[in-house]
Design an enzyme around this catalytic site. Structure first.
Site, PDB file in Angstrom:
ATOM      1  N   SER A 145       1.174  -1.541   0.248  1.00 14.37           N
ATOM      2  CA  SER A 145      -0.221   0.084   0.072  1.00 14.37           C
ATOM      3  C   SER A 145       1.411   1.253   0.069  1.00 14.37           C
ATOM      4  O   SER A 145       2.046   1.051   0.238  1.00 14.37           O
ATOM      5  CB  SER A 145      -0.951  -0.117   1.597  1.00 14.37           C
ATOM      6  OG  SER A 145      -1.649   1.134   1.449  1.00 14.37           O
ATOM      7  N   TYR A 158      -3.324   0.209   9.716  1.00 11.26           N
ATOM      8  CA  TYR A 158      -3.197  -0.521   8.529  1.00 11.26           C
ATOM      9  C   TYR A 158      -1.913   0.026   8.122  1.00 11.26           C
ATOM     10  O   TYR A 158      -1.190  -1.032   7.760  1.00 11.26           O
ATOM     11  CB  TYR A 158      -4.391   0.480   7.676  1.00 11.26           C
ATOM     12  CG  TYR A 158      -4.438  -0.012   6.099  1.00 11.26           C
ATOM     13  CD1 TYR A 158      -4.469   0.707   5.127  1.00 11.26           C
ATOM     14  CD2 TYR A 158      -5.062  -1.944   5.876  1.00 11.26           C
ATOM     15  CE1 TYR A 158      -3.632   0.206   4.116  1.00 11.26           C
ATOM     16  CE2 TYR A 158      -5.664  -1.825   4.548  1.00 11.26           C
ATOM     17  CZ  TYR A 158      -4.442  -1.003   3.796  1.00 11.26           C
ATOM     18  OH  TYR A 158      -4.830  -0.636   2.058  1.00 11.26           O
TER      19      TYR A 158
HETATM   20  C1  GCO Z   1      -7.083   5.665   2.750  1.00 16.22           C
HETATM   21  C2  GCO Z   1      -6.965   4.580   1.964  1.00 16.22           C
HETATM   22  C3  GCO Z   1      -5.633   3.358   1.775  1.00 16.22           C
HETATM   23  C4  GCO Z   1      -6.016   3.255   0.601  1.00 16.22           C
HETATM   24  C5  GCO Z   1      -4.327   2.205   0.088  1.00 16.22           C
HETATM   25  C6  GCO Z   1      -3.184   3.254  -0.147  1.00 16.22           C
HETATM   26  O1  GCO Z   1      -7.930   5.518   3.502  1.00 16.22           O
HETATM   27  O2  GCO Z   1      -5.591   5.487   2.833  1.00 16.22           O
HETATM   28  O3  GCO Z   1      -8.033   3.387   2.443  1.00 16.22           O
HETATM   29  O4  GCO Z   1      -5.382   2.795   2.497  1.00 16.22           O
HETATM   30  O5  GCO Z   1      -6.589   1.934   0.617  1.00 16.22           O
HETATM   31  O6  GCO Z   1      -3.976   1.033   1.165  1.00 16.22           O
HETATM   32  O7  GCO Z   1      -2.434   2.674  -1.497  1.00 16.22           O
END
Ligand code: GCO
Length: 261
Positions: A145, A158
């Site tokens: 990501s 995340y």
């Molecule tokens: C967020 C997004 C990101 C994208 C992706 C970016 O809330 O910033 O959901 O997480 O989904 O992962 O690369």
């Protein structure tokens, strides 16, 4: 070109009933691979995803299993091996996000994100790689990501998971490359999917921010990932290992620009 030929290869894509997983399933499937769809929400969603692929002339089958449960993974990998054949390509795509400020985040929520986004790629890769190592051939692609490189308010768990997944990718390459297994990552930028729907609505300041922060000045379309997935699944990447291929419209290339530029 033969370099990119994946006809007849068997590709397991976790979390591929929708979103980027489904987009990569279509890309690899249209290139001739057999697609093994995975999900854990409902058999109905898996069946619908398989049907969607079959309607495009893609050979697809579906398996419902929980990628965080090692016993379910062991059983599913064995079942796929018996019923479909040896897994040539594994794409660890299954993932969740919880947008909560760290100071407010419950530990249980943090752990759930880590479990699905980081621990499950370890579990699935460990059990799929065993066969790849025996056969001295295989491709593993971890879906990273922008958050593998950058932080953002409210997505700390995340980012921790996706940053860890980048380094897990490099360590898998360190340990398994000598068996002719190539392990790389794809780092999607901001794509128009269900996962980003809440932050993509017109008028949402974040939507305007992403457009301005992305040199290509648009959200990615999930089909934009197919080329990277085919490259990292084919002979064309046989000497590429531990690399995270960012498909981000240029976000990581720039510090951005003032709003009046
Ligand atoms: C967020 C997004 C990101 C994208 C992706 C970016 O809330 O910033 O959901 O997480 O989904 O992962 O690369």
């Amino acid at each position: 070109m033969n370099l990119f030929d994946i006809k007849g290869k068997i590709a397991l894509i976790t979390g591929s009933t929708h979103g980027l997983g489904m987009a990569m399933a279509k890309g690899l499937g249209q290139a001739g691979a057999t697609i093994v769809v995975n999900g854990n929400s409902s058999q109905q969603k898996i069946d619908a995803a398989v049907k969607e692929l079959q309607n495009e002339g893609i050979h697809a089958v579906g398996y419902k299993f929980n990628v965080t449960d090692e016993q379910e993974v062991i059983a599913a990998v064995a079942k796929i091996q018996t019923e479909v054949g040896p897994i040539d390509i594994l794409i660890n795509n299954a993932g969740i996000i919880k947008r909560i400020p760290l100071i407010e985040m419950e530990v249980a929520d943090f752990k759930e994100v880590i479990d699905i986004d980081l621990v499950s790629p370890f579990i699935v890769s460990k059990h799929v790689a065993k066969g790849m190592i025996e056969r001295r051939q295989g491709k593993i692609i971890n879906i990273c990501s922008m958050m593998s490189e950058l932080g953002r308010n409210t997505v700390g768990a995340y980012a921790a998971a996706k940053g860890g997944l980048k380094m897990l990718t490099k360590n898998m390459a360190t340990e398994w490359a000598k068996y002719n297994v190539q392990i790389n990552g794809i780092g999607p930028g901001y794509f128009a999917t269900e996962q980003t729907k809440p932050i993509r609505v017109d008028g949402n300041p974040f939507n305007d921010f992403i457009i301005s922060r992305t040199p290509a000045a648009k959200w990615g379309d999930p089909s934009d990932l197919a080329g990277a997935a085919i490259f990292l699944s084919s002979k064309a990447s046989d000497f590429v290992n531990g690399h995270i291929l960012y498909v981000d419209g240029g976000i990581l290339a720039t510090i951005g620009k003032p709003s009046n530029e």
